[in-house]
Write an enzyme that holds these catalytic residues in place. Structure first.
Site, PDB file in Angstrom:
ATOM      1  N   GLY A  58      12.048 -17.559 -17.208  1.00 25.11           N
ATOM      2  CA  GLY A  58      12.637 -18.643 -17.990  1.00 25.11           C
ATOM      3  C   GLY A  58      12.210 -18.572 -19.447  1.00 25.11           C
ATOM      4  N   SER A  59      12.032 -19.741 -20.060  1.00 22.95           N
ATOM      5  CA  SER A  59      11.734 -19.791 -21.495  1.00 22.95           C
ATOM      6  C   SER A  59      10.335 -19.316 -21.863  1.00 22.95           C
ATOM      7  CB  SER A  59      11.935 -21.216 -22.011  1.00 22.95           C
ATOM      8  OG  SER A  59      13.297 -21.577 -21.935  1.00 22.95           O
ATOM      9  N   THR A  60       9.454 -19.091 -20.866  1.00 26.71           N
ATOM     10  CA  THR A  60       8.139 -18.523 -21.196  1.00 26.71           C
ATOM     11  C   THR A  60       8.286 -17.095 -21.712  1.00 26.71           C
ATOM     12  OG1 THR A  60       7.765 -17.710 -18.926  1.00 26.71           O
ATOM     13  CG2 THR A  60       6.998 -19.942 -19.447  1.00 26.71           C
TER      14      THR A  60
END
Length: 636
Positions: free
Chosen positions: A326-328
C-alpha cells in the site's frame, strides 16, 4: 590245491594303512593347529573386540538442551525435571501382563501403550523405556508402595522442554517435537547420527530448528556389561553428556508481550528492528499458539484445532505472509525518484483527483484531489495521483531495480527455520519476473498500464512484514542495511564463553544524504500533520512514519465502505515507523489483516510499542481501533 596265506604281505598292507592314517591324523591336527593359531593369534584383536561388543553395550545419555533467553535474561525456553515411569523389557517378564497390572496403579491410556510399543521397536531390550511421563507426586507415591510387584519397572527423573511464557514469541522461538524420517535424513546429511543416539526430540521450526545443533549438546554414554540374554549386569564406565549451548536473543520479551496484547484477537504481524545492528526487538505473528502442546507429542484434537482454525495460527505471517505494501511503498518510490533524477523535492503536480492513462482512469482516494502537490505533501498526505504519474515516468524495471536494493522481493536470511524455504521471497514485479511467472506469451508481456498501480504499492506487489521492516530500518540507518537476526550471543556451556553473532552490514546503498533527508523530513511530517498525526498526538519523542492501506480485492470503481464489506475482504492496514527521528533506535512495520485504514488499526499499535520501548510506559486504550482516525485516513 591248498590256499597259502602270506603274513609278510599282510604286514606291509597294515603298515601302509597305519602310516596313511597317521599322516592323515597329523595333517588334520596341523589344520586344527593352524586354524587355532589364525583365530587366537592372527585374528585375536578382531575377535576380542567382537566379544567385548557382545559383552558390553553402550547406552546413550541424552544431553540437557540449551536454554533460550531474551536480551534481558528472561527465560523463553528451558528444561525441567519430572518423573517418568519406565520399563526395562528384558527384566519385566510378560510385558502385556506387567502393563495391565501397572494400569491398575497408575493411569496408563491407549496413547501411552501405543507410544511405548513404538519406542520399544526402536530400542534395545536392556534399555528402559517410558510408559508414562510427568507423574504427579501422588502417582510416584502410589507406585513406590507397590514397586515390589513390578520387577524391571522403576521411576526415573527426566528432563522436559518448557516454554514458560506459553504463547509469547512462539513463532520466533519455535518448538520441539518427536524426530521423524525427514528429520533423520537432515541429521544424516549433517553427519550427526552418532550424536543423536537416544534422542527422541528435535527442533521443528523457529530458533529451535535453526540452532538445533547448537542447542542439542553432546550425547554421553554409559558402558554396561550384559549377559547372553541381553540383561544388564553392571555398569563399567560413564561418559557424561555435555549440555547444549544457550542462546541469548536480541528480542525483548516484554515488548513482545505488549505487542501481542495490542493486537488482541486481530490477525496480523509486527516486526521491530534495531536499525544499527539488525537485531530483532519484537517479531509478532497473530494469532499465536502454545509450543508446550508439541513437547510430548501433540494430541490429534489439539492438532486439528490448530490446523483447521480459520485464522491459521501456525503460519508465521512475519516471514511467510506476503501482502501489498500500500502507501508505505510511497517513501521508497519518492527516494528512487530523487536518486534517479526523475524528480526534485520542490517539483509539484496539480492533482485533480485522478490520473488518466489510455482508456482507464486511476483515481485518488481524495475526491477532487489534493491541489498542488510536491514531494513532501505527496508523502504527508499520501497523494496517489503523484505516484501514478511518477511510476509511469520511471518504468517498471527502474522501480524493480531500486526496490530490490532495499531487499524487497528477497529473503532476508533471518535466523528462523533450517533453510531458505522457511521464509517467503514475496513478489517484486518486473518484466523479467512476469516472463518467468506466466506460461502463455500473451500473459508474459508487461503492459504499461500495469506499472501505474505499482507506484502506490498495489498491483503485483507482495512483500513480507519483515522485508518492509528491514527496508524501513535501512532508511532509518541512512542506507546501511543489516541482516535481521534474533540471536545476539551463543553461550558455550563448557567454557562460559559468549560468541557474539556479529552484526555485519549486508550492503551500503550509497544514498545521497540530501535525498535521505528529504524523505525523513516528510516521514516526520506524517506523524505531525498527516495521516499518522492522531496516533502520535502528544508523543514526547519525534517519530517518523507512514500509513498504508492495501486492497484485498478490487472495488471496480465503487467507493470503499468498510461496514458494507465482509471482514475477510476488507483492506489490510499497514504502518511503518522509526524513532527517535534524529537517532533511531527502533524501526518497525505493522500489518493488521482486514484492519481497514492504517491510521485506524496499525498506527496505534506502533505508538503503543514505541511508548513502551522508548519511555517504558503502556498507553491506555492503544489496543483498540480509533474510529476518529478513519476520516483522516481517507487521504491515504
Amino acid at each position: 590245491m591248498g590256499n597259502f596265506h602270506n603274513p609278510e604281505a599282510d604286514l606291509d598292507r597294515f603298515r601302509f594303512r597305519l602310516g596313511f592314517a597317521a599322516v592323515f591324523v597329523l595333517f588334520a591336527f596341523c589344520l586344527l593347529l593352524g586354524r587355532f593359531f589364525w583365530l587366537q593369534v592372527i585374528q585375536h584383536d578382531f575377535y576380542q573386540t567382537r566379544a567385548e561388543d557382545n559383552r558390553i553395550a553402550l547406552i546413550p545419555i541424552v544431553p540437557n538442551r540449551g536454554v533460550i533467553t531474551d536480551r534481558n535474561g528472561v527465560v523463553l525456553a528451558h528444561n525441567y525435571s519430572a518423573f517418568t515411569l519406565e520399563i526395562t523389557p528384558s527384566r519385566a517378564g510378560d510385558l502385556e501382563e506387567t502393563i495391565t497390572a501397572l494400569s491398575e496403579v497408575i493411569d496408563i491410556q491407549a496413547k501411552d501403550r501405543k507410544r511405548f510399543k513404538r519406542l520399544m521397536d526402536e530400542a534395545k531390550n536392556f534399555e528402559s523405556i517410558p510408559i508414562r511421563t510427568r507423574l504427579s507426586d501422588a502417582e510416584v507415591a502410589m507406585f513406590a508402595a507397590q514397586r515390589y510387584r513390578f520387577p524391571g519397572v522403576e521411576v526415573k527423573a527426566r528432563l522436559f522442554r518448557q516454554y514458560p511464557l506459553n504463547n509469547v514469541a512462539s513463532h520466533a522461538i519455535g518448538y520441539i517435537g518427536r524426530i521423524t524420517d525427514r528429520d533423520l535424513k537432515w541429521i544424516e546429511e549433517a553427519e550427526k547420527q552418532a550424536n543423536y543416539k537416544g534422542t527422541d526430540h528435535i527442533g521443528k521450526n523457529g530458533l529451535e530448528q535453526h540452532y538445533e545443533f547448537e542447542l542439542h549438546g553432546e550425547t554421553g554414554y554409559e558402558e554396561v556389561e550384559i549377559d547372553a540374554g541381553g540383561r544388564a549386569l553392571r555398569s563399567l564406565k560413564r561418559i557424561p553428556p555435555v549440555s547444549g549451548n544457550n542462546l541469548s536473543l536480541t528480542l525483548d520479551a516484554k515488548l513482545q508481550e505488549i505487542t501481542e496484547l495490542a493486537f488482541g484477537d486481530r490477525k496480523g504481524s509486527l516486526v521491530a528492528i534495531e536499525p544499527s545492528t539488525g537485531g530483532i526487538l519484537a517479531l509478532v505473528s497473530n494469532p499465536t499458539y502454545d509450543p508446550n502442546l508439541f513437547v510430548d507429542g501433540i494430541t490429534p484434537d489439539n492438532w486439528k484445532e490448530l490446523n483447521d482454525h480459520p485464522s491459521k495460527p501456525m503460519i508465521n505471517r512475519a516471514i511467510n505472509g506476503a501482502y501489498p505494501p500500500g502507501s508505505t511503498f510511497k517513501p521508497f518510490m519518492a527516494l528512487a525518484a530523487l536518486e534517479m533524477g526523475k524528480r526534485t523535492p520542490g517539483q509539484a503536480i496539480s492533482d485533480p483527483g485522478y490520473f488518466n492513462f489510455g482508456n482507464h482512469q486511476f483515481r485518488d482516494d481524495k475526491k477532487g484531489g489534493h491541489g498542488m502537490v510536491d514531494m513532501y505533501k505527496s508523502i504527508v498526505h499520501s497523494c496517489d495521483t503523484y505516484y501514478y504519474i511518477l511510476a509511469n515516468d520511471m518504468g517498471i524495471d527502474n522501480i524493480a531495480k531500486f526496490m530490490g536494493s532495499f531487499g524487497f522481493g528477497q529473503r532476508t536470511g533471518i535466523d528462523l527455520g533450517k533453510d531458505d524455504l522457511s521464509e517467503s521471497k514475496g513478489v517484486l514485479p518486473s518484466q523479467e519476473w512476469k516472463r518467468q511467472r506466466f506460461k502463455k506469451p500473451e500473459q508474459q508481456k508487461w503492459y504499461a498500464g500495469e506499472t501505474i498501480s505499482i507506484g502506490i504499492g498495489q498491483g503485483y506487489n507482495a512483500y513480507t512484514p519483515i522485508q518492509l521492516a528491514q527496508a524501513t530500518a535501512t532508511l532509518a540507518n541512512n542506507g546501511v542495511m543489516f541482516r535481521p537476526h534474533l540471536v545476539r550471543h551463543i553461550v558455550d556451556t563448557k567454557t562460559g564463553e559468549k560468541r557474539l553473532v556479529e552484526p555485519k552490514p549486508i550492503r551500503d546503498l550509497q544514498l545521497k544524504a540530501q535525498n535521505i533527508e528529504v524523505i525523513r523530513r516528510a516521514l516526520v511530517g506524517v506523524n505531525k500533520e498527516g495521516t499518522g498525526a492522531r496516533a502520535f498526538a502528544g508523543a514526547p519523542y519525534e517519530a517518523a512514519g507512514k500509513t498504508g492501506t492495501a486492497q484485498v480485492y478490487s472495488l471496480k470503481g465503487a467507493q470503499y465502505k468498510e461496514g458494507a464489506i465482509k471482514k475477510e475482504l476488507r483492506d489490510h492496514a499497514l504502518f511503518i515507523a522509526y524513532a527517535p527521528a534524529d537517532k533511531p533506535t527502533i524501526a518497525l512495520a505493522v500489518l493488521v489483516e482486514n484492519g481497514g485504514f492504517g491510521a485506524q488499526s496499525a498506527a496505534p499499535i506502533a505508538r503503543m510499542v514505541m511508548d513502551y520501548y522508548l519511555l517504558g510506559k503502556l498507553p491506555a486504550g492503544a489496543a483498540k481501533d480509533d474510529p476518529a482516525a478513519i476520516e483522516e485516513e481517507h487521504e491515504e
